[in-house]
Design an enzyme around this catalytic site. Structure first.
Site, PDB file in Angstrom:
ATOM      1  N   THR A  23     -17.189  32.958  90.601  1.00 17.82           N
ATOM      2  CA  THR A  23     -16.280  34.071  90.940  1.00 17.82           C
ATOM      3  C   THR A  23     -14.901  33.701  91.423  1.00 17.82           C
ATOM      4  O   THR A  23     -14.627  32.689  91.041  1.00 17.82           O
ATOM      5  CB  THR A  23     -16.993  35.030  91.979  1.00 17.82           C
ATOM      6  N   ASN A  24     -14.109  34.552  91.992  1.00 25.73           N
ATOM      7  CA  ASN A  24     -12.699  34.298  92.534  1.00 25.73           C
ATOM      8  C   ASN A  24     -12.511  35.001  93.818  1.00 25.73           C
ATOM      9  O   ASN A  24     -13.308  35.790  94.350  1.00 25.73           O
ATOM     10  CB  ASN A  24     -11.721  34.613  91.273  1.00 25.73           C
ATOM     11  N   HIS A  25     -11.306  34.933  94.365  1.00 25.35           N
ATOM     12  CA  HIS A  25     -10.788  35.306  95.529  1.00 25.35           C
ATOM     13  C   HIS A  25     -10.586  36.771  95.728  1.00 25.35           C
ATOM     14  O   HIS A  25     -10.174  37.294  96.692  1.00 25.35           O
ATOM     15  CB  HIS A  25      -9.911  34.391  96.281  1.00 25.35           C
ATOM     16  N   SER A  26     -10.834  37.309  94.230  1.00 28.20           N
ATOM     17  CA  SER A  26     -10.004  38.929  94.547  1.00 28.20           C
ATOM     18  C   SER A  26     -11.009  39.767  95.565  1.00 28.20           C
ATOM     19  O   SER A  26     -12.069  39.552  95.728  1.00 28.20           O
ATOM     20  CB  SER A  26     -10.329  39.570  93.148  1.00 28.20           C
ATOM     21  N   ALA A  42      -9.821  41.347  88.799  1.00 26.90           N
ATOM     22  CA  ALA A  42      -9.696  39.864  88.497  1.00 26.90           C
ATOM     23  C   ALA A  42     -11.097  39.596  87.855  1.00 26.90           C
ATOM     24  O   ALA A  42     -11.790  39.017  88.358  1.00 26.90           O
ATOM     25  CB  ALA A  42      -9.427  39.060  89.645  1.00 26.90           C
TER      26      ALA A  42
END
Ligand code: C5P
Length: 218
Positions: free
Chosen positions: A29-32, A96
């Site tokens: 996943t990512n930090h959005s 994102a």
């Protein structure tokens, strides 16, 4: 006070990260945080629009009177967005979306093999939701976002052409993920213009006014 700039318009918005499962307990996943997309949903609803918000895994309350559909992966986001897109006047892609996902999702938790050998994963590309919507015959008016670590304007311009959308909104400055303030730059075929800095809701209201102006009569 915002006049009802978007009365009678339907907006579809994606927000947040996506989660690409590796096995039942792990994923990419990512930090959005989803804050920008949720702020745009709120501002658009306040401006009189009917809003559908397609959200990846985030920890945010649904803005009042907004229809929300929760998804996890990029493929699920794609499957939720595509049938909705022709029913809306404007599509704002703030999510994102993970560019790649593990080629296979392991049914069971991957275990250490006892030989200190780390597993390796093959990745496969996810569908580009914004580009797919922008190529529909009955497409809504599309807005894309660009968050880059370098050469923002060059990348934003490249996305404008590659995704064939009339407007790309660039996140200026480092580390916007999770923060409440941000600086946005509007990039279109004619050039670029920075929006006055503010918190994400103030920026969302400015962006909504810009979308209303650009889609009036469309
Ligand atoms: O392709 P890239 O990630 O550089 O472009 C960012 C823009 O495209 C954002 O508006 C994002 O929401 C959208 N996007 C998408 N589907 C993807 C990748 C990005 O809708 N698979």
């Amino acid at each position: 006070f915002q006049p009802k700039l978007l009365a009678g318009k339907k907006l579809l918005i994606t927000a947040g990260p996506t989660f690409e499962a590796i096995d039942p307990v792990r994923g990419i996943t990512n930090h959005s945080s989803g804050k920008m997309g949720f702020a745009i949903a709120r501002a658009a609803q306040e401006a009189g629009a009917e809003v559908t918000l397609i959200a990846g895994p985030v920890h945010l309350p649904t803005p009042p009177h907004v229809r929300r559909i929760d998804v996890q992966s990029a493929q699920q986001m794609f499957d939720a967005v595509l049938p909705q897109a022709p029913l809306h006047d404007v599509f704002v892609a703030t999510a994102a979306v993970a560019d790649w996902r593990p080629a296979v999702m392991n049914e069971h938790k991957i275990k250490k093999d006892g030989k200190k050998l780390a597993p390796s994963f093959e990745l496969t590309e996810n569908p580009d939701i914004l580009a797919a919507v922008a190529s529909l015959p009955d497409k809504p008016w599309c807005v894309g976002f660009a968050a880059e670590s370098q050469d923002l304007l060059t990348h934003a311009r490249e996305k404008l052409l590659r995704k064939n959308v009339p407007l790309i909104v660039g996140n200026l400055g480092p580390a916007t993920f999770g923060r409440d303030d941000n600086t946005l730059v509007l990039v279109d075929a004619a050039g670029h213009r920075e929006l006055p800095a503010g918190d994400k809701l103030a920026l969302a209201r400015q962006l909504v006014a810009e979308i209303a102006r650009r889609t009036a009569g469309v």
